[in-house]
Design a protein around this motif. Structure first.
Motif, mmCIF file in Angstrom:
data_model
loop_
_atom_site.group_PDB
_atom_site.id
_atom_site.type_symbol
_atom_site.label_atom_id
_atom_site.label_comp_id
_atom_site.label_asym_id
_atom_site.label_seq_id
_atom_site.Cartn_x
_atom_site.Cartn_y
_atom_site.Cartn_z
ATOM 1 N N MET A 1 18.075 -1.919 -0.335
ATOM 2 C CA MET A 1 16.786 -2.047 0.297
ATOM 3 C C MET A 1 15.710 -2.014 -0.795
ATOM 4 N N SER A 2 14.674 -2.784 -0.611
ATOM 5 C CA SER A 2 13.622 -2.884 -1.613
ATOM 6 C C SER A 2 12.639 -1.721 -1.511
ATOM 7 N N GLU A 3 11.536 -1.831 -2.233
ATOM 8 C CA GLU A 3 10.502 -0.788 -2.222
ATOM 9 C C GLU A 3 10.051 -0.478 -0.799
ATOM 10 N N ARG A 4 9.479 0.703 -0.601
ATOM 11 C CA ARG A 4 9.024 1.127 0.719
ATOM 12 C C ARG A 4 7.629 0.591 1.050
ATOM 13 N N TYR A 5 6.850 0.246 0.032
ATOM 14 C CA TYR A 5 5.510 -0.271 0.297
ATOM 15 C C TYR A 5 4.997 -1.057 -0.899
ATOM 16 N N GLU A 6 3.958 -1.870 -0.653
ATOM 17 C CA GLU A 6 3.264 -2.572 -1.725
ATOM 18 C C GLU A 6 1.802 -2.735 -1.325
ATOM 19 N N TYR A 7 0.912 -2.540 -2.292
ATOM 20 C CA TYR A 7 -0.521 -2.696 -2.054
ATOM 21 C C TYR A 7 -0.879 -4.179 -1.998
ATOM 22 N N LEU A 8 -1.801 -4.523 -1.102
ATOM 23 C CA LEU A 8 -2.233 -5.906 -0.941
ATOM 24 C C LEU A 8 -3.740 -6.014 -1.178
ATOM 25 N N PRO A 9 -4.191 -7.140 -1.721
ATOM 26 C CA PRO A 9 -5.639 -7.343 -1.866
ATOM 27 C C PRO A 9 -6.261 -7.618 -0.497
ATOM 28 N N HIS A 10 -7.534 -7.288 -0.347
ATOM 29 C CA HIS A 10 -8.257 -7.578 0.892
ATOM 30 C C HIS A 10 -9.732 -7.735 0.543
ATOM 31 N N ARG A 11 -10.395 -8.697 1.143
ATOM 32 C CA ARG A 11 -11.800 -8.992 0.795
ATOM 33 C C ARG A 11 -12.754 -7.870 1.174
ATOM 34 N N LEU A 12 -12.348 -6.950 2.054
ATOM 35 C CA LEU A 12 -13.227 -5.866 2.500
ATOM 36 C C LEU A 12 -12.901 -4.503 1.882
ATOM 37 N N LEU A 13 -12.023 -4.480 0.880
ATOM 38 C CA LEU A 13 -11.705 -3.208 0.229
ATOM 39 C C LEU A 13 -12.971 -2.536 -0.287
ATOM 40 N N ARG A 14 -13.050 -1.211 -0.067
ATOM 41 C CA ARG A 14 -14.181 -0.373 -0.507
ATOM 42 C C ARG A 14 -15.490 -0.723 0.188
ATOM 43 N N GLN A 15 -15.395 -1.417 1.324
ATOM 44 C CA GLN A 15 -16.591 -1.748 2.107
ATOM 45 C C GLN A 15 -16.497 -1.083 3.471
ATOM 46 N N ARG A 16 -17.624 -1.013 4.149
ATOM 47 C CA ARG A 16 -17.695 -0.421 5.486
ATOM 48 C C ARG A 16 -17.074 -1.394 6.494
ATOM 49 N N VAL A 17 -16.116 -0.888 7.277
ATOM 50 C CA VAL A 17 -15.411 -1.706 8.248
ATOM 51 C C VAL A 17 -15.335 -0.987 9.598
ATOM 52 N N ARG A 18 -14.917 -1.729 10.602
ATOM 53 C CA ARG A 18 -14.699 -1.171 11.937
ATOM 54 C C ARG A 18 -13.278 -1.505 12.368
ATOM 55 N N ASP A 19 -12.636 -0.532 12.988
ATOM 56 C CA ASP A 19 -11.342 -0.754 13.613
ATOM 57 C C ASP A 19 -11.622 -1.269 15.017
ATOM 58 N N SER A 20 -11.363 -2.534 15.275
ATOM 59 C CA SER A 20 -11.701 -3.132 16.562
ATOM 60 C C SER A 20 -10.909 -2.508 17.714
ATOM 61 N N ALA A 21 -9.781 -1.893 17.430
ATOM 62 C CA ALA A 21 -8.974 -1.267 18.480
ATOM 63 C C ALA A 21 -9.603 0.030 18.991
ATOM 64 N N SER A 22 -10.198 0.820 18.081
ATOM 65 C CA SER A 22 -10.758 2.119 18.469
ATOM 66 C C SER A 22 -12.280 2.162 18.408
ATOM 67 N N GLY A 23 -12.887 1.208 17.665
ATOM 68 C CA GLY A 23 -14.332 1.209 17.490
ATOM 69 C C GLY A 23 -14.810 2.133 16.387
#
Length: 69
Positions: A1-23
């Motif tokens: 089995m390979s690694e358990r996780y890997e980090y991915l790039p995202h355009r909103l990293l370190r920015q203010r975001v909203r979780d649309s599921a919970s608000g």
């Protein structure tokens, strides 16, 4: 089995975001492709880690992340 996780790039990293599921709003700290496999079948899921105003982080699906106004 390979690694358990890997980090991915995202355009909103370190920015203010909203979780649309919970608000809930917070700062997007990381996006991780996490291996949540059981037994011999690999299954990966992309999770967003958001730090809320309390300082505690929570996870949600990357599909639920949107820029906060």
């Amino acid at each position: 089995m390979s690694e358990r996780y890997e980090y991915l790039p995202h355009r909103l990293l370190r920015q203010r975001v909203r979780d649309s599921a919970s608000g809930v709003e917070g700062e997007l700290m990381a996006v991780i492709n996490e291996n949540v496999s059981e037994a011999d079948v690999e299954h990966w899921t992309e999770l967003a880690y958001i730090r809320g105003s309390s300082g505690r982080e929570f996870t949600t699906s990357v599909a639920n992340v949107e820029a906060a106004d």
